[in-house]
Design a protein around this motif. Structure first.
Motif: not given
Length: 555
Positions: A450-451, A433-441, A471-486
């Motif tokens: 995004x900043x 999961x950490x590697x996926x998070x950093x890749x999506x960011x 699975x990854x579809x949910x994680x990807x959507x969450x990181x997208x929303x976090x990145x767009x609003x941070x």
């Protein structure tokens, strides 16, 4: 067969002499142009394809040699030409100078010394030196400059007399004899290479060869046209080939066909060979997709579970056995199969989607050039199930790899095949999961600007412990929303908590608890999420109109 010869004369006075020599060489088809310097180069370039040998003189000949691949013969000045020109020039002026390149001046000096001709000699290495030298000589009292056409022209522009060193009939005859001997030699030497060229052309109808400077030195096209777009695709692929990667391929769709380019580095010669194949009719059937996009996404496998799974898949793939990939929605079955194909094969990857493709058409699929087949949405196949194993066995016989993508372990189709590999869900590979998070960011930073580029450990821990039904579809959507609003480089923990709280209703599977209305609403919410909250698509998928969907969401 006549020799195609093109003489690019630097001045008009040479034409009558060339005309006088032409009948003496009936085995030649001689074309004559008058031009000098870059104009002469342009003529050579435009006539290179239909010319065997070029003849020119002086600086023009030198420039043509640098610009084209065909042989160029320089009409070198003979001793007779030199002596005649120098003696004539010395009779016209008291103070004369010869300006030319080393090949002329080194030849002129002995003649001048022997004949005691009052002419000074100046050697240059580049045409840019002519004008400053002429001005300097004029200031020192020189009245006449001897040389080739560019030297004479420059001298006359600065008010000095220009005297051209003329080529005699002997010089032109000598150049034509050289051309004849050179052509016969090249033709004799090239016989073995022509034989091999014919063999290559019989096997490969469309090929291009690049030299060590990435210039096209050979091209042969029979069944396709070498368009500007095709040339651009070739040079894109060329950047992927070097000493460390001696083989690469590229596919792209043009009109209603697919073009495949395979490139090979030939280290013994530092040349690169490109072979082009055109695949017709492959995309004309609905439900078929040929993958032509380059695969730049990384395959993340930090967890032991995922590494073991990949090892299984690679082993079966190399043995060319059909592989059933079983995994929940969003586990990456489609990407993993594409990734494995790209690691081992340069041929085509074909996906057959039975949501749109009729199983009765399997035998009609053109498989030429296909190296891997993916079968998706087998649950839509309601009859003629027996045709699927027949097709798969045919693929195996043709050395085509097969992936069968299923979501359920107990899918009826999974029972028909023995090589089943389960793709772990995200909760079974939390170390990834950490590697996926950093890749999506990184992806969203590049795509949307995004900043945020990093996430705190406590936020990562929270994401690791979250359940992701898709699975990854949910994680990807969450990181997208976090990145767009941070608005910070490092994502605040509160931002992650906020998004997770808002997504809480969506990150769940059907509970089948409560009334029929409650279950119905759960289904609507899940479908709405799967369709990225597009109400029109959701209503269409559920078989209701938008007004009914809106009313049920409000209830």
């Amino acid at each position: 067969m006549k020799i195609n010869l093109h003489i690019i004369a630097p001045y008009e006075a040479m034409l009558p002499i060339i005309k006088e020599c032409t009948p003496l060489f009936p085995e030649m088809k001689i074309c004559v142009s008058v031009a000098e310097l870059q104009a002469g180069v342009d003529i050579a370039l435009s006539n290179e394809c239909n010319t065997d040998i070029f003849i020119s003189r002086g600086t023009t000949a030198k420039l043509i040699k640098e610009a084209i691949k065909k042989p160029v013969i320089d009409m070198n000045i003979t001793g007779y030409d030199m002596m005649r020109s120098l003696l004539s020039a010395s009779n016209l002026s008291n103070k004369s100078a010869l300006i030319s390149f080393p090949d002329i001046t080194s030849f002129a000096l002995p003649t001048i010394d022997l004949m005691e001709i009052p002419i000074s000699v100046f050697t240059i290495d580049h045409i840019d030196e002519i004008a400053p030298l002429v001005v300097d000589l004029k200031n020192h009292g020189y009245q006449q400059i001897i040389g080739d056409t560019i030297t004479v022209k420059t001298s006359e522009e600065y008010g000095l007399r220009g005297f051209l060193i003329h080529a005699s009939k002997i010089t032109i005859m000598k150049a034509l004899e050289q051309a004849k001997e050179l052509y016969n030699y090249i033709n004799r030497v090239n016989i073995p290479s022509k034989i091999f060229e014919t063999l290559v052309q019989n096997k490969h109808k469309n090929i291009v060869l690049l030299d060590d400077r990435n210039h096209i030195v050979y091209e042969h096209f029979t069944t396709i046209q070498f368009t500007d777009d095709l040339k651009r695709q070739l040079f894109i692929l060329n950047t992927d080939i070097d000493l460390n990667r001696v083989k690469a391929s590229k596919k792209y769709v043009a009109d209603d066909y697919l073009m495949e380019i395979n490139g090979f580095y030939l280290p013994d010669f530092s040349f690169k060979l490109f072979i082009f194949n055109k695949h017709d009719h492959l995309l004309k059937q609905e439900g078929l997709k040929v993958h032509t996009e380059d695969l730049y996404k990384p395959l993340i496998a930090d967890s032991d579970q995922m590494r073991f799974t990949l090892k299984q898949i690679r082993t079966l793939y190399q043995k060319n056995e059909p592989i059933v990939l079983i995994g929940e929605k969003g586990t990456g079955k489609d990407f993993i199969s594409t990734y494995i194909h790209s690691q081992f094969e340069d041929g085509l990857l074909l996906t057959i989607d039975f949501d749109k493709f009729e199983i009765n058409q399997l035998k009609e699929i053109p498989l030429k050039g296909v190296r891997t087949v993916k079968l998706r949405n087998l649950s839509y196949v309601k009859r003629n199930h027996h045709k699927l194993p027949i097709f798969i066995n045919m693929c195996v016989e043709l050395k085509i790899h097969v992936f069968i993508l299923l979501e359920e372990q107990n899918d009826p189709f999974s029972m028909k095949f023995s090589n089943k590999v389960k793709i772990p869900s995200l909760k079974e590979r939390k170390e990834d999961i950490p590697a996926f998070v950093h890749y999506f960011l990184s992806t969203y930073h590049e795509k949307y600007g995004t900043i945020a580029v990093k996430m705190r450990d406590e936020s990562l821990s929270l994401l690791i412990e979250t359940t992701y039904p898709n699975n990854l579809d949910d994680l990807k959507l969450i990181i997208k929303e976090v990145a767009l609003n941070e608005n910070h480089l490092v994502i605040e923990h509160e931002s992650v908590e906020k998004v997770l709280s808002e997504e809480k209703l969506n990150l769940k599977t059907l509970s089948f608890k409560g009334s029929l209305k409650d279950i119905e609403k759960e289904i609507i919410e899940l479908v709405l999420k799967e369709e990225n909250f597009n109400q029109s698509k959701t209503a269409e998928r559920l078989g209701i109109n938008r007004a009914t969907l809106w009313r049920k969401l409000r209830e």
